[in-house]
Design a protein around this motif. Sequence first.
Motif, PDB file in Angstrom:
ATOM      1  N   THR A 149      59.647  34.037 -17.306  1.00  0.00           N
ATOM      2  CA  THR A 149      60.502  33.347 -15.982  1.00  0.00           C
ATOM      3  C   THR A 149      59.322  33.498 -14.640  1.00  0.00           C
ATOM      4  OG1 THR A 149      62.635  33.809 -16.848  1.00  0.00           O
ATOM      5  CG2 THR A 149      62.497  33.160 -14.691  1.00  0.00           C
ATOM      6  N   VAL A 150      59.009  34.614 -14.575  1.00  0.00           N
ATOM      7  CA  VAL A 150      58.016  35.039 -13.449  1.00  0.00           C
ATOM      8  C   VAL A 150      56.979  33.936 -13.350  1.00  0.00           C
ATOM      9  CG1 VAL A 150      56.441  36.403 -12.152  1.00  0.00           C
ATOM     10  CG2 VAL A 150      58.813  37.196 -12.907  1.00  0.00           C
ATOM     11  N   THR A 151      56.334  33.881 -14.656  1.00  0.00           N
ATOM     12  CA  THR A 151      55.326  32.978 -14.958  1.00  0.00           C
ATOM     13  C   THR A 151      55.466  31.301 -14.492  1.00  0.00           C
ATOM     14  OG1 THR A 151      54.011  34.302 -16.460  1.00  0.00           O
ATOM     15  CG2 THR A 151      53.202  32.103 -16.359  1.00  0.00           C
ATOM     16  N   VAL A 152      56.778  31.097 -15.034  1.00  0.00           N
ATOM     17  CA  VAL A 152      57.141  29.737 -14.824  1.00  0.00           C
ATOM     18  C   VAL A 152      57.335  29.408 -13.253  1.00  0.00           C
ATOM     19  CG1 VAL A 152      59.085  27.965 -15.072  1.00  0.00           C
ATOM     20  CG2 VAL A 152      57.961  29.425 -17.086  1.00  0.00           C
ATOM     21  N   ILE A 153      58.112  30.158 -12.680  1.00  0.00           N
ATOM     22  CA  ILE A 153      58.342  30.227 -11.514  1.00  0.00           C
ATOM     23  C   ILE A 153      57.192  29.935 -10.356  1.00  0.00           C
ATOM     24  CG2 ILE A 153      59.462  31.323  -9.283  1.00  0.00           C
ATOM     25  CD1 ILE A 153      61.482  32.287 -11.019  1.00  0.00           C
ATOM     26  N   LEU A 154      55.985  30.983 -10.736  1.00  0.00           N
ATOM     27  CA  LEU A 154      54.878  30.811  -9.960  1.00  0.00           C
ATOM     28  C   LEU A 154      54.220  29.517 -10.201  1.00  0.00           C
ATOM     29  CD1 LEU A 154      52.854  32.149  -8.365  1.00  0.00           C
ATOM     30  CD2 LEU A 154      51.697  33.235 -10.567  1.00  0.00           C
ATOM     31  N   LEU A 155      54.130  29.068 -11.505  1.00  0.00           N
ATOM     32  CA  LEU A 155      53.503  27.906 -11.407  1.00  0.00           C
ATOM     33  C   LEU A 155      54.133  26.528 -11.124  1.00  0.00           C
ATOM     34  CD1 LEU A 155      52.452  28.207 -15.555  1.00  0.00           C
ATOM     35  CD2 LEU A 155      50.782  28.374 -13.375  1.00  0.00           C
ATOM     36  N   ASN A 156      55.425  26.548 -11.035  1.00  0.00           N
ATOM     37  CA  ASN A 156      56.257  25.403 -10.455  1.00  0.00           C
ATOM     38  C   ASN A 156      56.036  25.469  -9.059  1.00  0.00           C
ATOM     39  OD1 ASN A 156      57.031  24.554 -12.862  1.00  0.00           O
ATOM     40  ND2 ASN A 156      58.970  25.841 -12.709  1.00  0.00           N
ATOM     41  N   SER A 157      56.085  26.770  -8.287  1.00  0.00           N
ATOM     42  CA  SER A 157      55.889  26.849  -7.149  1.00  0.00           C
ATOM     43  C   SER A 157      54.696  26.441  -6.224  1.00  0.00           C
ATOM     44  CB  SER A 157      56.256  28.300  -6.572  1.00  0.00           C
ATOM     45  OG  SER A 157      57.590  28.667  -6.879  1.00  0.00           O
ATOM     46  N   LEU A 158      53.605  26.833  -7.100  1.00  0.00           N
ATOM     47  CA  LEU A 158      52.300  26.226  -6.747  1.00  0.00           C
ATOM     48  C   LEU A 158      52.186  24.492  -6.802  1.00  0.00           C
ATOM     49  CD1 LEU A 158      49.949  28.925  -8.439  1.00  0.00           C
ATOM     50  CD2 LEU A 158      50.391  28.615  -5.909  1.00  0.00           C
ATOM     51  N   TRP A 159      52.767  24.206  -8.020  1.00  0.00           N
ATOM     52  CA  TRP A 159      52.783  22.643  -8.191  1.00  0.00           C
ATOM     53  C   TRP A 159      53.420  21.914  -7.104  1.00  0.00           C
ATOM     54  CZ3 TRP A 159      56.830  20.609 -11.761  1.00  0.00           C
ATOM     55  CH2 TRP A 159      56.955  19.291 -11.652  1.00  0.00           C
ATOM     56  N   ILE A 160      54.855  22.358  -6.772  1.00  0.00           N
ATOM     57  CA  ILE A 160      55.811  21.650  -6.161  1.00  0.00           C
ATOM     58  C   ILE A 160      55.419  21.781  -4.680  1.00  0.00           C
ATOM     59  CG2 ILE A 160      58.466  21.566  -5.496  1.00  0.00           C
ATOM     60  CD1 ILE A 160      58.937  22.408  -8.540  1.00  0.00           C
ATOM     61  N   TRP A 161      55.295  23.031  -4.322  1.00  0.00           N
ATOM     62  CA  TRP A 161      54.906  23.448  -2.612  1.00  0.00           C
ATOM     63  C   TRP A 161      53.548  22.460  -2.419  1.00  0.00           C
ATOM     64  CZ3 TRP A 161      57.548  26.172   0.674  1.00  0.00           C
ATOM     65  CH2 TRP A 161      56.825  26.380   2.064  1.00  0.00           C
ATOM     66  N   ASN A 162      52.560  22.018  -3.170  1.00  0.00           N
ATOM     67  CA  ASN A 162      51.624  21.418  -2.626  1.00  0.00           C
ATOM     68  C   ASN A 162      51.579  19.913  -3.180  1.00  0.00           C
ATOM     69  OD1 ASN A 162      50.141  23.740  -1.504  1.00  0.00           O
ATOM     70  ND2 ASN A 162      49.780  24.592  -3.689  1.00  0.00           N
ATOM     71  N   ASP A 163      52.442  19.601  -3.933  1.00  0.00           N
ATOM     72  CA  ASP A 163      52.580  18.073  -4.041  1.00  0.00           C
ATOM     73  C   ASP A 163      52.666  17.286  -3.108  1.00  0.00           C
ATOM     74  OD1 ASP A 163      52.532  16.131  -6.235  1.00  0.00           O
ATOM     75  OD2 ASP A 163      54.793  15.948  -6.279  1.00  0.00           O
ATOM     76  N   PHE A 164      52.071  16.217  -3.235  1.00  0.00           N
ATOM     77  CA  PHE A 164      51.839  14.958  -2.113  1.00  0.00           C
ATOM     78  C   PHE A 164      52.480  13.906  -2.768  1.00  0.00           C
ATOM     79  CE2 PHE A 164      49.483  11.577  -0.278  1.00  0.00           C
ATOM     80  CZ  PHE A 164      49.910  11.608   0.951  1.00  0.00           C
ATOM     81  N   LEU A 165      52.105  13.369  -3.955  1.00  0.00           N
ATOM     82  CA  LEU A 165      52.297  11.862  -4.395  1.00  0.00           C
ATOM     83  C   LEU A 165      53.523  11.877  -4.570  1.00  0.00           C
ATOM     84  CD1 LEU A 165      50.987   9.386  -5.034  1.00  0.00           C
ATOM     85  CD2 LEU A 165      50.376  10.145  -7.423  1.00  0.00           C
TER      86      LEU A 165
END
Length: 278
Positions: free
Chosen positions: A197-213
């Motif tokens: 869960t920690v790994t999933v949250i970290l990967l999702n946060s990096l993706w969603i926070w920096n997502d532009f398109l």
Amino acid sequence: MEAKHTYNLRLLSLEIIGIIVGLLFLVPFYFVIVNSMKSFGELLINSASLPQSLNFSNYVKVWGIMKFPQAFWNSLLITVFSNLGLVVISSLAAYRLVRVPSRFNNLVFLAFVAAMVIPFQSIMIPLVRVASEVGLMDSIPGLVICYFGFGVSLNVFLYHGFIKSIPLEVEESATVDGCSPLGVFWKIVFPLLKPMTVTVILLNSLWIWNDFLLPMLILNSPDLRTIPLTTYSFFGQYTKQWDLALAALVLGVIPIVLFFLAMQKHIIEGITAGSVKG
């Protein structure tokens, strides 16, 4: 007998290579931070030099121009609620797919895996059409729902492999004690999924926070813009305000870096637990 490790030329060479590689990865951060404190003219003269003085006026201007508190709040809401939904949906789906290995569930899992390789650019136009038809456009909840669809495939894949390593006997003993199926999952299985869960949250946060398109396609109102969208406003067709844009990039990166540092302990625990389970 304890093994003695001798410091030799090979180990020294590996350390030097590691330091050089680390410095290469830090070079972009150096350019962004250093140039964010320069005036536009000073930046154009020499972008590699240190600033003549610590000038934080760019940050003051950017804070007001991009309405940083509002953009930060929008990004935070989207990231938090997307993570909560993805963790709940993906963990429950993966648990069902693992514990009920029917032919239909195997096909569903294959569909999740196949969806991971579909590029976003190939479906973004149909996505906008569907989102417009069901009323998801120009709203934070609508964007969060879109993230559910795009993030669930990878998350289910990660949870699926981790749940396989959990002994079935633990769940059977809880069922014998009178625990319901949902109770078994939330009280027994889900706490054991903490490393993943920690790994999933970290990967999702990096993706969603920096997502532009995706936010650019869904969000139209200026009051709903995220940090990447407001940062893009410094790049026009004929002018590029690099001094302000770099300051905006620093402000946008700081929260996610602090989040990563705060989660570092749990990330290390997750990696260790995953290696032991594997």
